[in-house]
Design a protein around this motif. Structure first.
Motif, PDB file in Angstrom:
ATOM      1  N   SER A   1       0.856  -1.159  -0.008  1.00 62.51           N
ATOM      2  CA  SER A   1      -0.059   0.068   0.099  1.00 62.51           C
ATOM      3  C   SER A   1       0.963   1.052  -0.079  1.00 62.51           C
ATOM      4  O   SER A   1       2.041   1.101   0.080  1.00 62.51           O
ATOM      5  CB  SER A   1      -0.921  -0.087   1.290  1.00 62.51           C
ATOM      6  N   LEU A   2       0.324   2.212  -0.143  1.00 60.95           N
ATOM      7  CA  LEU A   2       1.098   3.456  -0.044  1.00 60.95           C
ATOM      8  C   LEU A   2       1.107   3.658   1.555  1.00 60.95           C
ATOM      9  O   LEU A   2       0.439   4.507   2.104  1.00 60.95           O
ATOM     10  CB  LEU A   2       0.370   4.769  -0.696  1.00 60.95           C
ATOM     11  N   ASN A   3       2.401   3.343   2.146  1.00 55.95           N
ATOM     12  CA  ASN A   3       2.506   3.450   3.491  1.00 55.95           C
ATOM     13  C   ASN A   3       3.394   4.779   3.648  1.00 55.95           C
ATOM     14  O   ASN A   3       4.260   4.972   3.031  1.00 55.95           O
ATOM     15  CB  ASN A   3       2.942   2.092   3.910  1.00 55.95           C
ATOM     16  N   PRO A   4       3.677   5.416   4.748  1.00 55.18           N
ATOM     17  CA  PRO A   4       4.414   6.251   5.227  1.00 55.18           C
ATOM     18  C   PRO A   4       5.795   5.596   5.343  1.00 55.18           C
ATOM     19  O   PRO A   4       6.050   4.558   5.999  1.00 55.18           O
ATOM     20  CB  PRO A   4       4.019   6.595   6.551  1.00 55.18           C
ATOM     21  N   GLN A   5       6.726   6.201   4.789  1.00 56.27           N
ATOM     22  CA  GLN A   5       8.341   5.726   4.839  1.00 56.27           C
ATOM     23  C   GLN A   5       9.254   6.786   5.179  1.00 56.27           C
ATOM     24  O   GLN A   5      10.324   6.241   5.284  1.00 56.27           O
ATOM     25  CB  GLN A   5       8.526   5.249   3.444  1.00 56.27           C
ATOM     26  N   SER A   6       8.794   7.930   5.603  1.00 58.08           N
ATOM     27  CA  SER A   6       9.838   8.865   6.091  1.00 58.08           C
ATOM     28  C   SER A   6       8.900   9.698   6.974  1.00 58.08           C
ATOM     29  O   SER A   6       7.694   9.769   7.095  1.00 58.08           O
ATOM     30  CB  SER A   6      10.452   9.480   5.405  1.00 58.08           C
ATOM     31  N   ILE A   7       9.767  10.742   7.729  1.00 57.84           N
ATOM     32  CA  ILE A   7       8.940  11.947   8.538  1.00 57.84           C
ATOM     33  C   ILE A   7       9.590  13.115   7.997  1.00 57.84           C
ATOM     34  O   ILE A   7      10.785  13.194   7.910  1.00 57.84           O
ATOM     35  CB  ILE A   7       9.322  11.720  10.024  1.00 57.84           C
ATOM     36  N   PRO A   8       8.633  13.766   7.473  1.00 59.05           N
ATOM     37  CA  PRO A   8       7.122  13.708   7.260  1.00 59.05           C
ATOM     38  C   PRO A   8       6.827  12.910   6.223  1.00 59.05           C
ATOM     39  O   PRO A   8       7.390  12.767   5.145  1.00 59.05           O
ATOM     40  CB  PRO A   8       6.724  15.319   7.105  1.00 59.05           C
ATOM     41  N   SER A   9       5.477  12.281   6.413  1.00 62.90           N
ATOM     42  CA  SER A   9       4.714  11.760   5.339  1.00 62.90           C
ATOM     43  C   SER A   9       3.516  12.077   5.239  1.00 62.90           C
ATOM     44  O   SER A   9       3.107  12.330   6.390  1.00 62.90           O
ATOM     45  CB  SER A   9       5.172  10.117   5.532  1.00 62.90           C
ATOM     46  N   THR A  10       2.771  12.065   4.104  1.00 63.80           N
ATOM     47  CA  THR A  10       1.418  12.472   4.163  1.00 63.80           C
ATOM     48  C   THR A  10       0.212  11.405   3.346  1.00 63.80           C
ATOM     49  O   THR A  10       0.900  11.066   2.390  1.00 63.80           O
ATOM     50  CB  THR A  10       1.190  14.053   3.639  1.00 63.80           C
ATOM     51  N   ILE A  11      -0.604  10.839   3.791  1.00 67.14           N
ATOM     52  CA  ILE A  11      -1.300   9.986   3.322  1.00 67.14           C
ATOM     53  C   ILE A  11      -2.819  10.214   3.463  1.00 67.14           C
ATOM     54  O   ILE A  11      -3.431  11.070   4.213  1.00 67.14           O
ATOM     55  CB  ILE A  11      -1.202   8.545   4.217  1.00 67.14           C
ATOM     56  N   ALA A  12      -3.405  10.301   2.078  1.00 65.68           N
ATOM     57  CA  ALA A  12      -4.809  10.742   1.909  1.00 65.68           C
ATOM     58  C   ALA A  12      -5.648   9.429   1.987  1.00 65.68           C
ATOM     59  O   ALA A  12      -5.340   8.568   1.206  1.00 65.68           O
ATOM     60  CB  ALA A  12      -5.002  11.469   0.570  1.00 65.68           C
ATOM     61  N   ILE A  13      -6.724   9.489   2.467  1.00 63.55           N
ATOM     62  CA  ILE A  13      -7.629   8.469   2.613  1.00 63.55           C
ATOM     63  C   ILE A  13      -9.062   8.682   2.093  1.00 63.55           C
ATOM     64  O   ILE A  13      -9.566  10.098   2.530  1.00 63.55           O
ATOM     65  CB  ILE A  13      -7.715   7.804   4.259  1.00 63.55           C
ATOM     66  N   ASP A  14      -9.513   8.082   1.238  1.00 65.19           N
ATOM     67  CA  ASP A  14     -10.882   8.500   0.321  1.00 65.19           C
ATOM     68  C   ASP A  14     -12.121   8.341   1.311  1.00 65.19           C
ATOM     69  O   ASP A  14     -11.861   7.912   2.490  1.00 65.19           O
ATOM     70  CB  ASP A  14     -10.884   7.842  -0.776  1.00 65.19           C
ATOM     71  N   ARG A  15     -13.145   8.756   0.799  1.00 65.37           N
ATOM     72  CA  ARG A  15     -14.377   8.995   1.630  1.00 65.37           C
ATOM     73  C   ARG A  15     -14.767   7.412   2.017  1.00 65.37           C
ATOM     74  O   ARG A  15     -15.709   7.349   2.835  1.00 65.37           O
ATOM     75  CB  ARG A  15     -15.609   9.368   0.867  1.00 65.37           C
ATOM     76  N   HIS A  16     -14.358   6.385   1.389  1.00 64.50           N
ATOM     77  CA  HIS A  16     -14.744   5.002   1.735  1.00 64.50           C
ATOM     78  C   HIS A  16     -13.588   4.274   2.526  1.00 64.50           C
ATOM     79  O   HIS A  16     -13.579   3.033   2.871  1.00 64.50           O
ATOM     80  CB  HIS A  16     -14.706   4.376   0.527  1.00 64.50           C
ATOM     81  N   GLY A  17     -12.740   5.144   3.296  1.00 61.47           N
ATOM     82  CA  GLY A  17     -11.786   4.613   4.051  1.00 61.47           C
ATOM     83  C   GLY A  17     -10.452   3.838   3.320  1.00 61.47           C
ATOM     84  O   GLY A  17     -10.044   2.927   3.960  1.00 61.47           O
ATOM     85  N   LYS A  18     -10.171   4.142   2.055  1.00 60.95           N
ATOM     86  CA  LYS A  18      -9.172   3.399   1.560  1.00 60.95           C
ATOM     87  C   LYS A  18      -8.194   4.218   1.075  1.00 60.95           C
ATOM     88  O   LYS A  18      -8.454   5.600   0.887  1.00 60.95           O
ATOM     89  CB  LYS A  18      -9.784   2.982   0.089  1.00 60.95           C
ATOM     90  N   ILE A  19      -6.891   3.950   1.146  1.00 62.24           N
ATOM     91  CA  ILE A  19      -5.570   4.661   0.841  1.00 62.24           C
ATOM     92  C   ILE A  19      -5.575   4.963  -0.475  1.00 62.24           C
ATOM     93  O   ILE A  19      -5.330   4.254  -1.366  1.00 62.24           O
ATOM     94  CB  ILE A  19      -4.622   3.801   1.358  1.00 62.24           C
ATOM     95  N   ALA A  20      -5.767   6.392  -0.936  1.00 58.96           N
ATOM     96  CA  ALA A  20      -5.681   7.061  -1.985  1.00 58.96           C
ATOM     97  C   ALA A  20      -4.484   7.655  -2.851  1.00 58.96           C
ATOM     98  O   ALA A  20      -4.100   7.729  -3.882  1.00 58.96           O
ATOM     99  CB  ALA A  20      -6.785   7.868  -2.363  1.00 58.96           C
ATOM    100  N   ALA A  21      -3.754   8.214  -1.809  1.00 59.54           N
ATOM    101  CA  ALA A  21      -2.538   8.994  -2.243  1.00 59.54           C
ATOM    102  C   ALA A  21      -1.425   8.977  -1.226  1.00 59.54           C
ATOM    103  O   ALA A  21      -1.786   8.855   0.042  1.00 59.54           O
ATOM    104  CB  ALA A  21      -3.015  10.349  -2.646  1.00 59.54           C
ATOM    105  N   ARG A  22      -0.421   9.342  -1.523  1.00 60.00           N
ATOM    106  CA  ARG A  22       0.675   9.526  -0.409  1.00 60.00           C
ATOM    107  C   ARG A  22       1.910  10.543  -1.171  1.00 60.00           C
ATOM    108  O   ARG A  22       2.179  10.661  -2.251  1.00 60.00           O
ATOM    109  CB  ARG A  22       1.343   8.247  -0.346  1.00 60.00           C
ATOM    110  N   SER A  23       2.277  11.160  -0.124  1.00 58.86           N
ATOM    111  CA  SER A  23       3.533  11.912  -0.342  1.00 58.86           C
ATOM    112  C   SER A  23       4.731  11.873   0.688  1.00 58.86           C
ATOM    113  O   SER A  23       4.231  11.567   1.996  1.00 58.86           O
ATOM    114  CB  SER A  23       3.224  13.504  -0.484  1.00 58.86           C
ATOM    115  N   ILE A  24       5.982  11.292   0.239  1.00 59.25           N
ATOM    116  CA  ILE A  24       6.898  11.400   1.185  1.00 59.25           C
ATOM    117  C   ILE A  24       7.909  12.732   1.131  1.00 59.25           C
ATOM    118  O   ILE A  24       8.431  13.364   0.307  1.00 59.25           O
ATOM    119  CB  ILE A  24       7.882  10.172   0.784  1.00 59.25           C
ATOM    120  N   GLY A  25       7.884  13.325   2.260  1.00 59.53           N
ATOM    121  CA  GLY A  25       8.751  14.551   2.430  1.00 59.53           C
ATOM    122  C   GLY A  25       7.674  15.523   2.704  1.00 59.53           C
ATOM    123  O   GLY A  25       6.655  15.507   2.538  1.00 59.53           O
ATOM    124  N   PRO A  26       8.293  17.086   2.831  1.00 62.19           N
ATOM    125  CA  PRO A  26       7.420  18.074   3.119  1.00 62.19           C
ATOM    126  C   PRO A  26       6.553  18.740   1.824  1.00 62.19           C
ATOM    127  O   PRO A  26       7.061  18.170   0.612  1.00 62.19           O
ATOM    128  CB  PRO A  26       8.430  19.177   3.709  1.00 62.19           C
TER     129      PRO A  26
END
Length: 203
Positions: free
Chosen positions: A161-186
């Motif tokens: 999945s699009l899991n967090p791999q660093s700090i900071p990381s940002t994960i977007a979860i859609d309206r259905h509770g599913k992992i939709a997007a990720r960004s690693i870094g600021p």
């Protein structure tokens, strides 16, 4: 000394070693990094030019159980926000890039709060809640953060999945509770908006 004493000591030592191993694994996220990412047939995500990796709606995996106590001592369960777009930001008060992006998150969180979007932080590697709350007050963070000093919540994300791999990381979860997007870094304001807007538009 009873005959069972050496056996009990051995068992206790084994438990301590297992606990230490789990703690080490939970701290394996690279600190304040711009970790590399990319798409593949296995992970089924697409690496965006803006640094935001996305998953097609049909290929998204459910977000794991992300619940616990916030930095202010309240109970919070991300699953309670199903029906909203949830933006999860993994941060630490000691992390320079987290400090740099904090105003961007505060601004976009306020902009989108009336559009069915809920921002939630996951504070990690701060040993005391007071470190996290001082950061939140200083940077006027308008949303709650789960307190996760050992990083155990990050280990709950499913493999591939699009899991967090660093700090900071940002994960977007859609309206259905599913992992939709990720960004690693600021993230800049515009990068953050590019992550949120398509999910607001989804039905």
């Amino acid at each position: 000394m009873s005959a069972d004493a050496p056996r009990r000591r051995t068992r206790r030592r084994r438990i301590i070693l297992l606990a230490a191993g789990a703690a080490a694994a939970s701290l394996s996220l690279s600190a304040c990094g711009d970790g590399a990412s990319g798409g593949s047939a296995q992970t089924r995500f697409v690496q965006g030019k803006d640094g935001v990796d996305t998953v097609k709606k049909a290929d998204r995996q459910p977000a794991p159980d992300l619940s616990g106590e916030t930095t202010t001592g309240k109970k919070l369960d991300v699953a309670d926000y199903k029906g909203k777009v949830v933006i999860l930001n993994v941060w630490g008060s000691w992390c320079g890039p987290c400090i740099a992006e904090a105003p961007n998150f505060a601004k976009v969180a306020k902009e989108t709060s009336g559009k069915g979007v809920q921002f939630i932080g996951i504070n990690t590697r701060d040993s005391e809640k007071s470190q996290a709350t001082s950061f939140e007050e200083e940077h006027k963070v308008p949303y709650p953060s789960l307190f996760d000093p050992t990083g155990r919540l990050m280990l709950r994300f499913p493999k591939g999945s699009l899991n967090p791999q660093s700090i900071p990381s940002t994960i977007a979860i859609d309206r259905h509770g599913k992992i939709a997007a990720r960004s690693i870094g600021p993230l800049t304001e515009d990068e953050l908006r590019s992550m949120v807007k398509p999910l607001i538009a989804e039905k």
